[in-house]
Design a protein around this motif. Structure first.
Motif, PDB file in Angstrom:
ATOM      1  N   ILE A 113       0.844  -1.197   0.000  1.00 37.43           N
ATOM      2  CA  ILE A 113       0.000   0.000   0.000  1.00 37.43           C
ATOM      3  C   ILE A 113       0.880   1.247   0.000  1.00 37.43           C
ATOM      4  CG2 ILE A 113      -1.733   1.316   1.262  1.00 37.43           C
ATOM      5  CD1 ILE A 113      -2.711  -1.400   2.429  1.00 37.43           C
ATOM      6  N   VAL A 114       1.919   1.247   0.813  1.00 37.62           N
ATOM      7  CA  VAL A 114       2.837   2.394   0.864  1.00 37.62           C
ATOM      8  C   VAL A 114       3.526   2.572  -0.494  1.00 37.62           C
ATOM      9  CG1 VAL A 114       4.959   3.290   1.910  1.00 37.62           C
ATOM     10  CG2 VAL A 114       3.157   2.336   3.354  1.00 37.62           C
ATOM     11  N   GLN A 115       3.854   1.481  -1.144  1.00 35.72           N
ATOM     12  CA  GLN A 115       4.456   1.581  -2.481  1.00 35.72           C
ATOM     13  C   GLN A 115       3.483   2.217  -3.475  1.00 35.72           C
ATOM     14  OE1 GLN A 115       5.579  -2.525  -2.917  1.00 35.72           O
ATOM     15  NE2 GLN A 115       7.719  -2.096  -2.412  1.00 35.72           N
ATOM     16  N   ASP A 116       2.203   1.898  -3.352  1.00 36.60           N
ATOM     17  CA  ASP A 116       1.196   2.544  -4.206  1.00 36.60           C
ATOM     18  C   ASP A 116       1.118   4.038  -3.920  1.00 36.60           C
ATOM     19  OD1 ASP A 116       0.534   0.151  -5.444  1.00 36.60           O
ATOM     20  OD2 ASP A 116      -1.228  -0.211  -4.171  1.00 36.60           O
ATOM     21  N   VAL A 117       1.151   4.411  -2.642  1.00 39.29           N
ATOM     22  CA  VAL A 117       1.149   5.828  -2.266  1.00 39.29           C
ATOM     23  C   VAL A 117       2.354   6.521  -2.899  1.00 39.29           C
ATOM     24  CG1 VAL A 117       1.395   7.456  -0.333  1.00 39.29           C
ATOM     25  CG2 VAL A 117      -0.121   5.481  -0.093  1.00 39.29           C
ATOM     26  N   ALA A 118       3.520   5.905  -2.770  1.00 36.24           N
ATOM     27  CA  ALA A 118       4.756   6.491  -3.307  1.00 36.24           C
ATOM     28  C   ALA A 118       4.688   6.632  -4.824  1.00 36.24           C
ATOM     29  CB  ALA A 118       5.965   5.650  -2.902  1.00 36.24           C
ATOM     30  N   LYS A 119       4.122   5.650  -5.488  1.00 36.84           N
ATOM     31  CA  LYS A 119       4.003   5.691  -6.956  1.00 36.84           C
ATOM     32  C   LYS A 119       3.154   6.892  -7.383  1.00 36.84           C
ATOM     33  CE  LYS A 119       1.065   3.120  -8.963  1.00 36.84           C
ATOM     34  NZ  LYS A 119       0.234   2.041  -9.447  1.00 36.84           N
ATOM     35  N   HIS A 120       2.009   7.072  -6.747  1.00 34.95           N
ATOM     36  CA  HIS A 120       1.140   8.200  -7.102  1.00 34.95           C
ATOM     37  C   HIS A 120       1.781   9.532  -6.713  1.00 34.95           C
ATOM     38  CE1 HIS A 120      -2.215   5.895  -8.564  1.00 34.95           C
ATOM     39  NE2 HIS A 120      -2.193   5.146  -7.482  1.00 34.95           N
ATOM     40  N   TYR A 121       2.409   9.568  -5.548  1.00 32.22           N
ATOM     41  CA  TYR A 121       3.082  10.800  -5.131  1.00 32.22           C
ATOM     42  C   TYR A 121       4.172  11.174  -6.150  1.00 32.22           C
ATOM     43  CZ  TYR A 121       6.379  13.991  -3.183  1.00 32.22           C
ATOM     44  OH  TYR A 121       7.230  15.061  -3.057  1.00 32.22           O
ATOM     45  N   ASN A 122       4.984  10.209  -6.559  1.00 36.43           N
ATOM     46  CA  ASN A 122       6.080  10.492  -7.498  1.00 36.43           C
ATOM     47  C   ASN A 122       5.569  11.000  -8.840  1.00 36.43           C
ATOM     48  OD1 ASN A 122       8.212  10.036  -5.806  1.00 36.43           O
ATOM     49  ND2 ASN A 122       8.763   8.061  -6.655  1.00 36.43           N
ATOM     50  N   LYS A 123       4.456  10.463  -9.317  1.00 42.34           N
ATOM     51  CA  LYS A 123       3.884  10.945 -10.582  1.00 42.34           C
ATOM     52  C   LYS A 123       3.488  12.417 -10.453  1.00 42.34           C
ATOM     53  CE  LYS A 123       3.797   7.312 -13.268  1.00 42.34           C
ATOM     54  NZ  LYS A 123       4.469   7.241 -14.544  1.00 42.34           N
ATOM     55  N   ILE A 124       2.845  12.758  -9.337  1.00 39.36           N
ATOM     56  CA  ILE A 124       2.425  14.140  -9.107  1.00 39.36           C
ATOM     57  C   ILE A 124       3.654  15.030  -8.924  1.00 39.36           C
ATOM     58  CG2 ILE A 124       1.227  15.683  -7.505  1.00 39.36           C
ATOM     59  CD1 ILE A 124      -0.724  13.282  -6.985  1.00 39.36           C
ATOM     60  N   ALA A 125       4.615  14.566  -8.146  1.00 39.28           N
ATOM     61  CA  ALA A 125       5.829  15.350  -7.889  1.00 39.28           C
ATOM     62  C   ALA A 125       6.592  15.604  -9.183  1.00 39.28           C
ATOM     63  CB  ALA A 125       6.717  14.627  -6.886  1.00 39.28           C
ATOM     64  N   GLU A 126       6.697  14.611 -10.030  1.00 37.51           N
ATOM     65  CA  GLU A 126       7.381  14.772 -11.311  1.00 37.51           C
ATOM     66  C   GLU A 126       6.662  15.819 -12.170  1.00 37.51           C
ATOM     67  OE1 GLU A 126       8.856  11.988 -15.044  1.00 37.51           O
ATOM     68  OE2 GLU A 126       7.222  11.275 -13.785  1.00 37.51           O
ATOM     69  N   TRP A 127       5.348  15.762 -12.176  1.00 35.35           N
ATOM     70  CA  TRP A 127       4.540  16.679 -12.980  1.00 35.35           C
ATOM     71  C   TRP A 127       4.723  18.131 -12.555  1.00 35.35           C
ATOM     72  CZ3 TRP A 127      -0.077  19.089 -10.967  1.00 35.35           C
ATOM     73  CH2 TRP A 127      -0.795  19.818 -11.915  1.00 35.35           C
ATOM     74  N   CYS A 128       4.769  18.369 -11.237  1.00 36.90           N
ATOM     75  CA  CYS A 128       4.831  19.770 -10.799  1.00 36.90           C
ATOM     76  C   CYS A 128       6.232  20.191 -10.356  1.00 36.90           C
ATOM     77  CB  CYS A 128       3.789  20.059  -9.727  1.00 36.90           C
ATOM     78  SG  CYS A 128       4.020  19.213  -8.169  1.00 36.90           S
ATOM     79  N   GLY A 129       7.224  19.324 -10.485  1.00 36.23           N
ATOM     80  CA  GLY A 129       8.604  19.714 -10.222  1.00 36.23           C
ATOM     81  C   GLY A 129       9.025  19.647  -8.770  1.00 36.23           C
ATOM     82  N   LEU A 130       8.446  18.748  -8.003  1.00 36.35           N
ATOM     83  CA  LEU A 130       8.844  18.557  -6.603  1.00 36.35           C
ATOM     84  C   LEU A 130       9.788  17.369  -6.492  1.00 36.35           C
ATOM     85  CD1 LEU A 130       5.424  19.034  -4.775  1.00 36.35           C
ATOM     86  CD2 LEU A 130       7.415  20.540  -4.647  1.00 36.35           C
ATOM     87  N   PRO A 131      10.542  17.299  -5.389  1.00 37.94           N
ATOM     88  CA  PRO A 131      11.409  16.129  -5.196  1.00 37.94           C
ATOM     89  C   PRO A 131      10.582  14.848  -5.096  1.00 37.94           C
ATOM     90  CG  PRO A 131      11.890  17.850  -3.580  1.00 37.94           C
ATOM     91  CD  PRO A 131      10.661  18.265  -4.309  1.00 37.94           C
ATOM     92  N   GLN A 132      11.116  13.791  -5.649  1.00 38.37           N
ATOM     93  CA  GLN A 132      10.449  12.493  -5.585  1.00 38.37           C
ATOM     94  C   GLN A 132      11.043  11.659  -4.466  1.00 38.37           C
ATOM     95  OE1 GLN A 132      10.242  10.573  -9.415  1.00 38.37           O
ATOM     96  NE2 GLN A 132      10.056  12.541 -10.447  1.00 38.37           N
ATOM     97  N   VAL A 133      10.282  10.654  -4.024  1.00 35.06           N
ATOM     98  CA  VAL A 133      10.800   9.736  -3.022  1.00 35.06           C
ATOM     99  C   VAL A 133      11.673   8.709  -3.737  1.00 35.06           C
ATOM    100  CG1 VAL A 133       8.916  10.063  -1.384  1.00 35.06           C
ATOM    101  CG2 VAL A 133       8.749   8.264  -3.080  1.00 35.06           C
TER     102      VAL A 133
END
Length: 139
Positions: A113-133
């Motif tokens: 579940i945490v890996q799913d959270v990280a996957k979605h967070y990274n997609k959003i972070a990449e899109w708006c230019g934030l650091p990824q996990v």
């Protein structure tokens, strides 16, 4: 003269690729996936770690404020404290010396579940230019 044409063509190709990438990003789907995964984890934690479950509920409420964000509002998402808090929370979960990290490891399917959270967070972070996990959190 030939160099200018090639540079112009390269710039045109780069712009087209960037426009294509932007057009295919589905922010609502990723924020929905992020919220859904966090809710799933919150439900699993309620019985064994109510304080951590409350922390996730608070994080979800912050992230819900981003639900109406449109593609042209990258700055709104980037400036949001919800995304930076999500990144810090993910880093904390990854640290198995923390109570949260230990608890998530014990929950059936918690790491996934945490890996799913990280996957979605990274997609959003990449899109708006934030650091990824770190990618080690991903499946």
């Amino acid at each position: 003269m030939n160099i200018n044409v090639n540079q112009t063509n390269q710039q045109s190709v780069n712009q087209n690729v960037q426009q294509s990438m932007t057009a295919t990003f589905n922010f609502p789907a990723h924020i929905e996936g992020l919220l859904g995964s966090l809710n799933e984890l919150r439900e699993e934690l309620e019985a064994v770690a109510p304080e951590e479950a409350k922390e996730i509920a608070d994080l979800r409420e912050r992230l819900k404020k981003l639900e109406g964000t449109k593609e042209e509002d990258k700055a709104k998402a980037k400036e949001s404290t919800a995304l930076s808090k999500t990144r810090r929370w993910l880093e904390s979960v990854n640290d198995t010396s923390t109570a949260l990290g230990k608890t998530v490891e014990k929950i059936k399917g918690g790491v996934g579940i945490v890996q799913d959270v990280a996957k979605h967070y990274n997609k959003i972070a990449e899109w708006c230019g934030l650091p990824q996990v770190p990618s080690v959190l991903l499946k």
